[in-house]
Motif scaffolding. Structure first.
Motif, PDB file in Angstrom:
ATOM      1  N   GLY A 326       0.787  -1.228   0.000  1.00  0.00           N
ATOM      2  CA  GLY A 326       0.000   0.000   0.000  1.00  0.00           C
ATOM      3  C   GLY A 326       0.818   1.276   0.000  1.00  0.00           C
ATOM      4  N   ASP A 329       0.788   2.927  -3.370  1.00  0.00           N
ATOM      5  CA  ASP A 329      -0.513   3.550  -3.608  1.00  0.00           C
ATOM      6  C   ASP A 329      -0.567   4.918  -2.925  1.00  0.00           C
ATOM      7  N   THR A 330      -0.025   4.957  -1.711  1.00  0.00           N
ATOM      8  CA  THR A 330       0.019   6.218  -0.961  1.00  0.00           C
ATOM      9  C   THR A 330       0.901   7.228  -1.689  1.00  0.00           C
ATOM     10  N   GLN A 378      -4.990   5.098   3.754  1.00  0.00           N
ATOM     11  CA  GLN A 378      -4.232   5.149   2.503  1.00  0.00           C
ATOM     12  C   GLN A 378      -3.582   3.810   2.192  1.00  0.00           C
ATOM     13  N   THR A 428      -5.323   5.216  -6.233  1.00  0.00           N
ATOM     14  CA  THR A 428      -4.576   4.036  -6.651  1.00  0.00           C
ATOM     15  C   THR A 428      -4.690   2.943  -5.605  1.00  0.00           C
ATOM     16  N   ARG A 429      -4.975   1.741  -6.089  1.00  0.00           N
ATOM     17  CA  ARG A 429      -5.126   0.591  -5.192  1.00  0.00           C
ATOM     18  C   ARG A 429      -4.384  -0.585  -5.823  1.00  0.00           C
ATOM     19  N   HIS A 430      -3.464  -1.189  -5.063  1.00  0.00           N
ATOM     20  CA  HIS A 430      -2.626  -2.276  -5.588  1.00  0.00           C
ATOM     21  C   HIS A 430      -1.991  -1.879  -6.924  1.00  0.00           C
ATOM     22  N   GLY A 431      -1.585  -0.646  -7.020  1.00  0.00           N
ATOM     23  CA  GLY A 431      -0.866  -0.185  -8.188  1.00  0.00           C
ATOM     24  C   GLY A 431      -1.721   0.194  -9.377  1.00  0.00           C
ATOM     25  N   LYS A 433      -5.170   2.297 -11.007  1.00  0.00           N
ATOM     26  CA  LYS A 433      -6.117   3.388 -10.753  1.00  0.00           C
ATOM     27  C   LYS A 433      -7.522   2.807 -10.590  1.00  0.00           C
TER      28      LYS A 433
ATOM     29  N   ARG B  10       5.327   0.260  -9.883  1.00  0.00           N
ATOM     30  CA  ARG B  10       4.308   1.073  -9.195  1.00  0.00           C
ATOM     31  C   ARG B  10       4.882   2.418  -8.767  1.00  0.00           C
ATOM     32  N   ALA B  14       3.606   5.983  -9.908  1.00  0.00           N
ATOM     33  CA  ALA B  14       3.116   6.897  -8.877  1.00  0.00           C
ATOM     34  C   ALA B  14       3.771   8.268  -8.985  1.00  0.00           C
TER      35      ALA B  14
END
Ligand code: SF4
Lengths: 525, 227
Positions: A326, A329-330, A378, A428-431, A433, B10, B14
């Motif tokens: 996570g 994602d944050t 997050q 973003t969740r688990h990389g 969108k 990722r 990001a």
């Protein structure tokens, strides 16, 4: 994808044991009620509240003194913020550099995209040694992923060796504070736990154990010593990882960290990727700000640093497990990513009027208090009831920002996350969108606001909050991001800091359409 | 795809394109305007500050000339009733000349349980930090492996003053080698986990004695001003 139940909100198979409260890997505590309900219970528990009040006030005052000793505190704080921001901005580069340095120094680096993978890696490494037990030094990352439960499922016993963690583990309880996880237990309770439970885990409590802290600490020393001396595998987290040298740093007080890092033959460290700093020199900032913010000491009793393996000194094998779970994602959220600067000092907990009243358990996460309110949703998404309500577990008084040694603007992130819960939108969740639907009928908002009312019904508490807020406003010209401003204009929630919480609360409480009391369970469900 | 690729991918998504080369940007990204040390103290005052801060965190502090060191160490061990004392391989031979306790070497084959039978350990140190009251061990021959200063309940650490004393944490880091395993010690092991009452001594040595010895550091004299 939208409205997809968060992994964290479901019950994980095989992880609800009698030993410790069940927890989904990397998720909420199983069956955890949303913040409003949990806070409600906590507020009515007089022992818990007395313990918390005593504890948080004591640490708070000591911290202020320790910080005042350094006349360059503001510059250290700013430098800490800049170091972390820079690292996060170039995180991929520094992680690769770190990996190369650790490997060159004789360590092995593993990458774990989520909690399950980290648990699999660690379990496999322990199994490869042939050992059935490990000693652990307090590590939030391993709590976050539910490592003890995963090891137990594989038939491996993990012994917590931090005194407070031992109290929590023996009491089949949950930690409630980052630094003092058993802050909710008083000495008599601790004695009872030691007397009734120690024998089940190893050496029993001494005959006639009283509840003086010195005797309790001695009992823990004896109980754990036999485990340290025979341990073959140690598991730790780390406070910092230095990319240029591959050095890991553990900051502690009791010496259990030194035991776990030094005596076993194999050392496994599970560390969040955001703990990276670029250079050895950067430690000069954090080794000054962390102890003073955390335990209010000039320096904590023990700090260990190690780089890979050393000839003939300490573990022969060193494994570093780099944990995402996570964090990336944050990182993708430009407002929210500042939460990754956190060095887990816990100063924000001790100044927080909501934490002081509600306690750590109400946050339903290993990360309690203000930082938990911004970090957990997050790391895990806001799809579960508890995570949707967490951004509301605050009066936005700003005291947390003021004490934060890396200047995380927690109120700013809270408002941003509230917006996410209420308005929905992309994140973003688990990389990947995903689009989150707005919480139906603002259920989350309503439920959380009722929680706030409960916690804040106490006028003395509110006054304290307001005083802190006033100080913060002076020090802190805060701007809300564009959409936040729009949102606050159409709702009865103020843009920070336009309206003191108390005024807002009175207004919304007395305004039309005030929701009725329920237990708040519908939040975000 | 490996998890390494997943995580790095990722991160890249990001962040979007990163501006400039990280290392070039780094110096400019961090304002090092904080103090290199706090207060303008003389060498003597810095040593006094070290002594005061050590004592404040409940280390027992002793001061002596080099010639008095063996007698002092013998006295400290005797007062403790230490019969067996762990000795790092490169401890200056004269230091324990006057002590009665049996010297126990830290052999490669010694188990932690065997070390646990020693009453005390005597070591030198890499340096000491005045502002924080900290001694730092780096595993040099006069300090030995990390475990020997961890298992016994009584640690006597000799600091050569003023040569091994630095004023501040930034100055300490500059003098230390990150590739060596380091242990920073500020007072005896402690916990505040029970109602925030500080209790000395949980797992590390419950008694820390620091001996500040003068006149033993001709070789590194003057480092305090540089360090
Ligand atoms: S958010 Fe700041 S104050 Fe709170 S624990 Fe993290 S670093 Fe400390």
């Amino acid at each position: 994808m939208s409205g997809m139940p968060d992994r964290a909100s479901g019950k994980a198979p095989g992880h609800t044991s009698g030993k410790t409260p069940g927890r989904t890997p990397g998720g909420t505590f199983v069956g955890m009620p949303a913040f409003p309900r949990a806070a409600h219970d906590a507020v009515r528990d007089p022992t818990l509240r007395a313990n918390l009040r005593h504890a948080t006030r004591t640490i708070r005052d000591r911290r202020a003194k320790a910080v005042a000793e350094l006349d360059d505190w503001d510059r250290l704080r700013e430098a800490g913020k800049q170091i972390k921001d820079h690292t996060l901005r170039h995180l991929g580069h520094y992680l690769e550099q770190l990996e190369a340095a650790v490997t060159a120094a004789g360590g092995t680096v593993h990458w774990a995209a989520d909690a399950d993978e980290a648990n699999r890696i660690v379990t496999g490494l322990v199994e490869a040694t042939g050992e059935r037990e490990v000693v652990k030094v307090k590590s939030m990352a391993t709590q976050e992923i539910g490592l003890n439960e995963a090891l137990e499922a594989a038939g491996i016993r993990a012994y917590e060796t931090d005194l407070a963690e031992l109290i929590v583990q023996l009491g089949e309880d949950r930690p409630s504070h980052i630094l003092v996880p058993a802050i909710h237990r008083n000495r008599a309770e601790i004695r009872d736990i030691f007397r009734s439970r120690m024998a089940r885990w190893g050496r029993p409590a001494p005959e006639g154990l009283t509840d003086t802290p010195a005797e309790l600490a001695e009992a823990a020393r004896l109980h754990l010593r036999e485990k340290f001396l025979r341990a073959k595998v140690g598991i730790s987290g780390a406070n910092f990882m230095v990319a240029e040298t591959g050095t890991l740093v553990v900051v502690e007080s009791e010496g259990n960290g030194r035991m776990c890092l030094t005596l076993p033959e194999t050392l496994i460290s599970v560390v969040g990727i955001e703990k990276t700093v670029p250079t050895w020199r950067d430690l000069e900032v954090f080794l000054q700000t962390l102890p003073r913010s955390s335990t209010a000491e000039r320096m904590n009793p023990y700090t260990s640093t190690w780089t890979g393996t050393a000839d003939g000194d300490g573990p022969r094998a060193f494994h570093l497990v780099l944990l995402d779970n996570g964090r990336t994602d944050t990182l993708a959220d430009e407002v929210g990513r500042q939460a990754l600067r956190c060095i887990r000092c816990s100063a924000c907990l001790n100044v927080c009027p909501v934490y002081e009243r509600a306690g750590g358990h109400a946050y339903g996460s290993v990360y309690p208090g203000p930082i938990g309110a911004v970090l957990s949703p997050q790391l895990r998404g806001t799809a579960s009831a508890i995570d949707a309500s967490l951004p509301y577990a605050s009066s936005l008084c700003g005291a947390c920002y003021e004490v934060c040694p890396v200047a995380i603007d927690i109120p700013e992130v809270l408002v941003h996350l509230r917006e996410r819960v209420v308005q929905g939108g992309e994140f973003t969740r688990h990389g990947a969108k995903v689009t989150l639907k707005p919480a139906g009928g603002h259920a989350a908002e309503r439920a959380a606001m009722r929680a706030a009312g409960l916690v804040f019904a106490h006028p003395g508490l509110l006054r304290a909050g307001q005083r802190l807020a006033a100080r913060t406003r002076r020090a802190h010209p805060r701007t809300l991001p564009g959409p936040g401003r729009a949102w606050s204009a159409t709702r009865d929630l103020p843009a920070v800091p336009a309206e003191p919480f108390r005024d807002w609360w009175r207004r919304t409480q007395e305004g039309p359409g005030r929701p009725e009391r329920t237990d708040g369970r519908e939040a975000g469900a | 795809m490996s998890s390494r690729d997943i995580v790095l991918g990722r991160i890249a998504r990001a962040l979007g394109p990163a501006p400039g080369e990280p290392y070039d940007a780094y110096e400019a990204a961090v304002d090092r305007g904080y103090a290199d040390r706090h207060g303008d103290l003389t060498v003597e005052q810095t040593v006094d500050l070290l002594a005061a801060n050590l004592a404040d965190y409940r280390a027992l502090v002793h001061r002596t000339e080099e010639t008095g060191l063996p007698e002092l160490l013998a006295r400290l061990l005797a007062a403790r009733g230490a019969r067996a004392v762990l000795v790092p391989p490169g401890l200056p031979p004269g230091w324990l000349a006057a002590a009665d306790a049996v010297r126990v070497p830290d052999l490669a084959g010694s188990t932690p349980a065997e070390l646990d039978r020693a009453d005390s350990v005597v070591t030198g140190c890499a340096l000491a930090v005045a502002e924080t009251g900290t001694i730092v061990l780096d595993g040099s021959p006069d300090q030995g492996r990390r475990r020997i200063t961890l298992v016994p309940d009584h640690h006597v650490c000799v600091v050569r003053v003023p040569g091994q004393v630095v004023a501040s944490v930034p100055r300490a880091l500059r003098r230390l080698d990150p590739l060596r395993p380091l242990t920073w010690i500020s007072g005896p092991s402690a916990t505040s986990d029970i109602e925030l009452d500080r209790v000395e001594g949980v797992h590390g040595p419950r008694t820390l004695e620091v001996v500040l010895v003068e006149g033993a550091d001709r070789a590194c004299a003057g480092t305090i001003t540089r360090g």
